[in-house]
Design a protein around this motif. Structure first.
Motif, PDB file in Angstrom:
ATOM      1  N   LEU A 257       0.857  -1.187   0.000  1.00  0.00           N
ATOM      2  CA  LEU A 257       0.000   0.000   0.000  1.00  0.00           C
ATOM      3  C   LEU A 257       0.892   1.235   0.000  1.00  0.00           C
ATOM      4  N   ILE A 258       0.774   2.039  -1.042  1.00  0.00           N
ATOM      5  CA  ILE A 258       1.612   3.222  -1.222  1.00  0.00           C
ATOM      6  C   ILE A 258       0.768   4.481  -1.073  1.00  0.00           C
ATOM      7  N   LYS A 259       1.185   5.351  -0.164  1.00  0.00           N
ATOM      8  CA  LYS A 259       0.552   6.659  -0.022  1.00  0.00           C
ATOM      9  C   LYS A 259       1.600   7.752  -0.247  1.00  0.00           C
ATOM     10  N   GLY A 260       1.136   8.971  -0.470  1.00  0.00           N
ATOM     11  CA  GLY A 260       2.026  10.098  -0.698  1.00  0.00           C
ATOM     12  C   GLY A 260       1.292  11.197  -1.428  1.00  0.00           C
ATOM     13  N   GLU A 261       1.903  12.367  -1.471  1.00  0.00           N
ATOM     14  CA  GLU A 261       1.287  13.486  -2.185  1.00  0.00           C
ATOM     15  C   GLU A 261       1.053  13.112  -3.649  1.00  0.00           C
ATOM     16  N   PRO A 262      -0.018  13.664  -4.260  1.00  0.00           N
ATOM     17  CA  PRO A 262      -0.187  13.477  -5.706  1.00  0.00           C
ATOM     18  C   PRO A 262       1.063  13.959  -6.446  1.00  0.00           C
ATOM     19  N   GLY A 263       1.466  13.196  -7.455  1.00  0.00           N
ATOM     20  CA  GLY A 263       2.625  13.599  -8.247  1.00  0.00           C
ATOM     21  C   GLY A 263       3.951  13.110  -7.714  1.00  0.00           C
ATOM     22  N   THR A 264       3.933  12.200  -6.728  1.00  0.00           N
ATOM     23  CA  THR A 264       5.196  11.692  -6.183  1.00  0.00           C
ATOM     24  C   THR A 264       5.576  10.334  -6.781  1.00  0.00           C
ATOM     25  N   GLY A 265       4.868   9.904  -7.821  1.00  0.00           N
ATOM     26  CA  GLY A 265       5.281   8.704  -8.543  1.00  0.00           C
ATOM     27  C   GLY A 265       4.697   7.407  -8.036  1.00  0.00           C
ATOM     28  N   LYS A 266       3.524   7.449  -7.393  1.00  0.00           N
ATOM     29  CA  LYS A 266       2.935   6.231  -6.849  1.00  0.00           C
ATOM     30  C   LYS A 266       2.503   5.278  -7.965  1.00  0.00           C
ATOM     31  N   THR A 267       1.776   5.803  -8.933  1.00  0.00           N
ATOM     32  CA  THR A 267       1.310   4.964 -10.039  1.00  0.00           C
ATOM     33  C   THR A 267       2.479   4.479 -10.888  1.00  0.00           C
ATOM     34  N   MET A 268       3.425   5.358 -11.132  1.00  0.00           N
ATOM     35  CA  MET A 268       4.577   4.999 -11.949  1.00  0.00           C
ATOM     36  C   MET A 268       5.412   3.896 -11.307  1.00  0.00           C
TER      37      MET A 268
ATOM     38  N   SER B 131       5.794  16.213 -10.511  1.00  0.00           N
ATOM     39  CA  SER B 131       5.424  16.207 -11.926  1.00  0.00           C
ATOM     40  C   SER B 131       5.251  17.630 -12.456  1.00  0.00           C
ATOM     41  N   GLU B 132       4.799  18.542 -11.595  1.00  0.00           N
ATOM     42  CA  GLU B 132       4.613  19.931 -12.024  1.00  0.00           C
ATOM     43  C   GLU B 132       5.956  20.650 -12.159  1.00  0.00           C
ATOM     44  N   LEU B 133       6.916  20.297 -11.317  1.00  0.00           N
ATOM     45  CA  LEU B 133       8.269  20.841 -11.483  1.00  0.00           C
ATOM     46  C   LEU B 133       8.859  20.394 -12.812  1.00  0.00           C
ATOM     47  N   ILE B 134       8.662  19.125 -13.152  1.00  0.00           N
ATOM     48  CA  ILE B 134       9.181  18.599 -14.421  1.00  0.00           C
ATOM     49  C   ILE B 134       8.564  19.356 -15.593  1.00  0.00           C
ATOM     50  N   ASP B 135       7.256  19.589 -15.539  1.00  0.00           N
ATOM     51  CA  ASP B 135       6.574  20.341 -16.608  1.00  0.00           C
ATOM     52  C   ASP B 135       7.104  21.768 -16.684  1.00  0.00           C
ATOM     53  N   TRP B 136       7.306  22.382 -15.521  1.00  0.00           N
ATOM     54  CA  TRP B 136       7.767  23.775 -15.471  1.00  0.00           C
ATOM     55  C   TRP B 136       9.164  23.902 -16.080  1.00  0.00           C
ATOM     56  N   LEU B 137      10.043  22.968 -15.733  1.00  0.00           N
ATOM     57  CA  LEU B 137      11.399  22.993 -16.294  1.00  0.00           C
ATOM     58  C   LEU B 137      11.370  22.829 -17.815  1.00  0.00           C
ATOM     59  N   LYS B 138      10.476  21.985 -18.286  1.00  0.00           N
ATOM     60  CA  LYS B 138      10.348  21.796 -19.739  1.00  0.00           C
ATOM     61  C   LYS B 138       9.973  23.105 -20.420  1.00  0.00           C
ATOM     62  N   LEU B 139       9.055  23.860 -19.799  1.00  0.00           N
ATOM     63  CA  LEU B 139       8.654  25.152 -20.357  1.00  0.00           C
ATOM     64  C   LEU B 139       9.786  26.175 -20.283  1.00  0.00           C
TER      65      LEU B 139
END
Length: 280
Positions: free
Chosen positions: A30-41, A224-232
């Motif tokens: 069972l994995i918990k954590g903030e959204p965008g911390t790679g749980k699904t991945m 995930s939002e940091l990754i998107d921001w860096l891409k921009l």
């Protein structure tokens, strides 16, 4: 089997220990954590690292536990009977295998992802207790017992929208993915953008973590939002001095739409900027 992360996924020592412990104990992780911390991945990368098939069951608010086992398509059978189709004589033709059934009968051991289990009804986890524990279930329509050929590696994610039942928690190995510290975040960024300028990463991360520290944010920006921001930032070729001279208390970040996801947080940063200027 031993999971150590992949070239595409930075797994901390603690996360690696949790994954391998769950595999060893043959318990759902069972994995918990903030959204965008790679749980699904994580489930995707476990399957890739161990060269196993991945079966994904993404849970919605309307999802029922029974759907993970199987569904009986009575509507199709009724339609076919009206058309005089011969296959109506065998009810097995109208049994639709669910994701758990697929994982149980996979030729090779599978990784089964039950994603965002907390979105479903509160009884949903309890309704799967026996099946995930015994690794078998009964199909009443065909009088068939479906047993797991090989126990799948079960990864369950939760965003903590609802409390999960104690009986369910007892049967899981639990791990909370902490938000990455700056050093781990640099490794994650390097995985996505190996050729990015280190100066840009350093300055952007200073701003990113400053924004996360602002009290009262409705939604803190995630990995995930940091990754998107860096891409921009790379695509728009933002001048280095814009980030270098940036004061988190004085202005909202450039291209902030990648980091902030609601108007309340934008207004909060604008208000802080105004108050900071008024004090000068």
């Amino acid at each position: 089997m031993n999971f150590t992360g992949t070239q595409e996924y930075v797994a901390t020592d603690e996360l690696q220990l949790a994954v391998n412990a769950a595999i060893q104990l043959q318990k759902p992780l069972l994995i918990k954590g903030e959204p965008g911390t790679g749980k699904t991945m994580l489930a995707e990368q476990i399957a890739k690292a161990l060269d196993l098939p991945l079966i994904q069951w993404h849970i919605k608010s309307t999802t029922k536990a029974q759907q993970g086992l199987y569904e009986y398509d009575a509507v199709s059978r009724l339609r076919d009977s009206q058309l005089g189709d011969e296959k109506v004589k065998d009810i097995a033709n109208y049994i639709v295998e669910g994701k758990i059934w697929q994982a149980f009968t996979s030729e090779n051991q599978a990784v089964l992802l039950i994603d965002e289990i907390d979105k479903a009804d509160i009884e949903f986890p309890n309704d799967l207790l026996l099946e995930l524990d015994k690794m078998e279930f009964f199909v009443y329509e065909t009088k068939e017992m479906v047993k797991a050929k090989t126990r799948p590696i079960v990864i369950i994610t939760s965003n903590n929208e609802k409390e999960l039942p104690d009986a369910f928690l007892r049967r899981c190995f639990f791990h909370y993915i902490d938000f990455p510290d700056p050093q781990t975040m640099e490794k994650i960024v390097d995985v996505h953008y190996p050729d990015i300028k280190k100066q840009l990463v350093s300055q952007a991360m200073d701003i990113f973590f400053d924004v996360r520290k602002v009290p009262g944010l409705k939604k803190k920006p995630s990995t995930s939002e940091l990754i998107d921001w860096l891409k921009l930032l790379m695509a728009d070729d933002i001048p280095e001095d814009v980030l270098k001279d940036h004061d988190a208390k004085n202005a909202i970040p450039p291209l902030y739409g990648a980091l902030l996801k609601n108007e309340q947080d934008v207004h909060l940063l604008e208000k802080l900027a105004f108050m900071h200027r008024a004090k000068r």
